[in-house]
Design an enzyme around this catalytic site. Structure first.
Site, mmCIF file in Angstrom:
data_model
loop_
_atom_site.group_PDB
_atom_site.id
_atom_site.type_symbol
_atom_site.label_atom_id
_atom_site.label_comp_id
_atom_site.label_asym_id
_atom_site.label_seq_id
_atom_site.Cartn_x
_atom_site.Cartn_y
_atom_site.Cartn_z
ATOM 1 C CG HIS A 288 -2.237 0.709 0.965
ATOM 2 N ND1 HIS A 288 -2.458 2.014 1.301
ATOM 3 C CD2 HIS A 288 -3.387 0.288 0.383
ATOM 4 C CE1 HIS A 288 -3.685 2.365 0.971
ATOM 5 N NE2 HIS A 288 -4.274 1.334 0.411
ATOM 6 C CG ASP B 58 -8.465 6.913 8.931
ATOM 7 O OD1 ASP B 58 -9.120 6.869 9.989
ATOM 8 O OD2 ASP B 58 -7.920 7.952 8.525
ATOM 9 C CD GLU C 166 -9.802 10.154 10.893
ATOM 10 O OE1 GLU C 166 -8.973 9.268 11.137
ATOM 11 O OE2 GLU C 166 -10.416 10.228 9.802
#
Length: 543
Positions: free
Chosen positions: A83, A148, A259
């Site tokens: 990623h 997240d 957030e």
């Protein structure tokens, strides 16, 4: 090559090891496209070989072979979930180690069974956080700090920091580790902790893979809530948006997650969650204004069975303090698992729209609290809000939740509150490597980086705004020096991707000398993590 021949080669006064395929009875594959591609799809660097290890000893053996061959140019990169954005887990003409090939190890220990003083999980470095969550929830436990997105490897996030909406309360993931098993660049297998081989322990945490490969981590667990009250509140004023977020993170005894994100257009909301309005028109119908940028704060309150009524009261009192648009406050209740795994809904949406396996020119940055409005202005002056595809996160964290001994880098000002900004853009399927539109996005990122960090990356760069119809719109012409004179906000890149040593020195600032000393100590030939482009491989040029 047999083991005997390999030992003869190592004991010989001559060094025969020149290429990855010379390393003996290990499970190598010839190179494949998968190891040359990451989530960013910006850099494509093929290794000469891929190692799929069956054990930690195989990784150690490989690194020992390489470090004993002073004439070898081979480098090694550990790859978790792939990623990375800018090729950080790639090894051009070297060896990529696929960490998910190691047998999965995931053991849960409740507080009291050992002397740690915590419940904890011992988990292999190649495991995904979603796997840790599922297993720990079976015991009524869960890690207390998250990212997240949960389909990332444990070793990968710990090599950076691991941040999310719980960071203000519990610190990043690297602040919630008790022990590590690490293989250094010389092939040494080391168990380290704050009290044992501490220099390696802290160096590896946030160390960008430069000092060792994490093969196992002991992660702090806590009792898991069974339900979450999840709230979104919308704003049309940036000052009120940031002030409320800072108030919320000062209430760590009452609030569990905070957030914020910018609402630029329809794409800012699409697919984020079925629990909330997902179309921009619901804002317009409540504000009579479709041209303005809006902002959203996300808040979570965790329910534990013994204090559910208390949570309701705390949530009601907290929301009453917000200076948001009163008609744009939305609440829902979801399971803890569904809340933590919320980004999977966005992934499903992007996959359905053909926007998952595309280029992702992301930009992540830490910004001092005093400069967050200036950074927001720089951002909006540089990108095209109407055509931006993806979320832009802006939320505060607390410096006192970070351990300064780790290799992670924060802004060097002294304020306790600072902000993380994540510009998580998805390019169109036609916007591929070397295409003008992708290059324009990267130039925009460079402009923002230059203005926010004092690090000049390019000069005389024309910034182009590319819209989905393929038309480019020139925004302005800047030079690195002009940008530097105009603004230096004291920011620091997160998931950094500089390519020049001078840039890395400025990035690390006062931590550079310690970072350099750790590299000499644990990876003296600079074999590890070449995709970060911090150090160049050391080898002897002459036999």
């Amino acid at each position: 090559m047999s083991v005997l021949f390999l030992l003869i080669a190592l004991c010989s006064p001559f060094n025969f090891i020149q290429s990855p395929m010379d390393f003996g009875p290990l499970n190598f594959l010839q190179t494949s496209d998968s190891a040359a591609i990451d989530f960013g799809r910006i850099f494509f660097n093929s290794p000469s070989a891929i190692l799929q290890p069956n054990s930690v000893d195989e990784i150690s053996l490989l690194l020992k072979f390489i470090s004993l061959s002073s004439y070898s140019k081979v480098t090694v990169a550990a790859r978790g979930a792939g990623h990375s954005i800018h090729g950080q887990a790639q090894a051009p003409n070297g060896i990529v180690i696929e960490m998910d090939s190691l047998p999965l190890s995931l053991k849960i220990h409740r507080k009291g069974k050992r002397d740690e003083g915590y419940s904890y999980a011992d988990v292999s470095g190649g495991a995904l956080w979603i796997e840790v969550l599922r297993e720990s929830l079976k015991h009524g436990l869960a890690p207390r700090s998250w990212t997240d997105y949960l389909y990332l490897s444990v070793g990968g996030t710990l090599s950076n920091a691991g941040i999310s909406g719980q960071t203000f309360k519990h610190g990043p993931q690297i602040s919630n580790v008790l022990k590590l098993d690490v293989i250094t660049g010389t092939g040494e297998i080391v168990r380290c902790s704050p009290s044992k081989r501490a220099e390696l322990f802290y160096g590896v945490l946030g160390g960008l893979g430069q000092f060792g490969i994490i093969t196992s981590a002991r992660i702090v667990l806590e009792d898991a809530p069974h339900k979450v009250k999840w709230v979104r509140a919308f704003y049309d004023d940036f000052g009120a948006f940031t002030e409320d977020q800072e108030m919320l993170v000062s209430m760590a005894d009452k609030v569990d997650y905070v957030e914020g994100f910018m609402v630029l257009n329809e794409q800012s909301l699409e697919g984020a969650s079925v629990a909330f309005p997902s179309h921009f028109h619901f804002i317009a119908s409540n504000t009579n204004n479709t041209s303005q940028v809006y902002y959203c704060v996300e808040i979570a309150f965790y329910y534990y069975s013994q204090k559910a009524s208390h949570v309701e009261k705390v949530a009601k009192e907290t929301l009453r303090k917000l200076d948001c648009i009163p008609s744009l406050v939305y609440e829902t209740e979801v399971s803890y698992f569904d809340f933590l795994n919320r980004v999977s809904a966005e992934e499903a949406n992007l996959r359905a729209r053909g926007l998952w396996e595309v280029a992702h020119p992301w930009l992540n940055m830490f910004v001092p609290r005093s400069q967050i409005k200036a950074f927001k202005d720089l951002l909006l002056q540089t990108i095209s809000p109407d055509h931006f595809e993806g979320p832009i996160l802006i939320y505060p964290i607390r410096r006192d939740k970070w351990n300064g001994n780790t290799s992670a880098v924060l802004p060097e000002d002294k304020e306790n509150i600072l902000y993380i900004v994540g510009m998580l853009r998805s390019a169109s399927p036609q916007c591929v490597s070397e295409s003008p539109c992708l290059q324009s996005y990267l130039q925009q990122n460079n402009k923002i980086t230059e203005g926010a960090t004092s690090i000049s990356l390019h000069s005389n760069s024309k910034i182009q705004i590319a819209d989905p119809n393929g038309q480019d719109h020139e925004l302005e012409t800047i030079s690195g020096s002009d940008s530097l004179k105009r603004s230096d906000l004291g920011g620091k890149l997160y998931l950094s991707y500089y390519s020049e040593e001078e840039h890395w020195k400025k990035h690390f600032g006062g931590k550079w000398e310690r970072f350099l000393a750790r590299k000499k100590m644990f990876d003296p030939l600079q074999i590890l993590a070449p995709g970060q482009r911090i150090f160049k491989r050391k080898y002897s040029a002459h036999l």
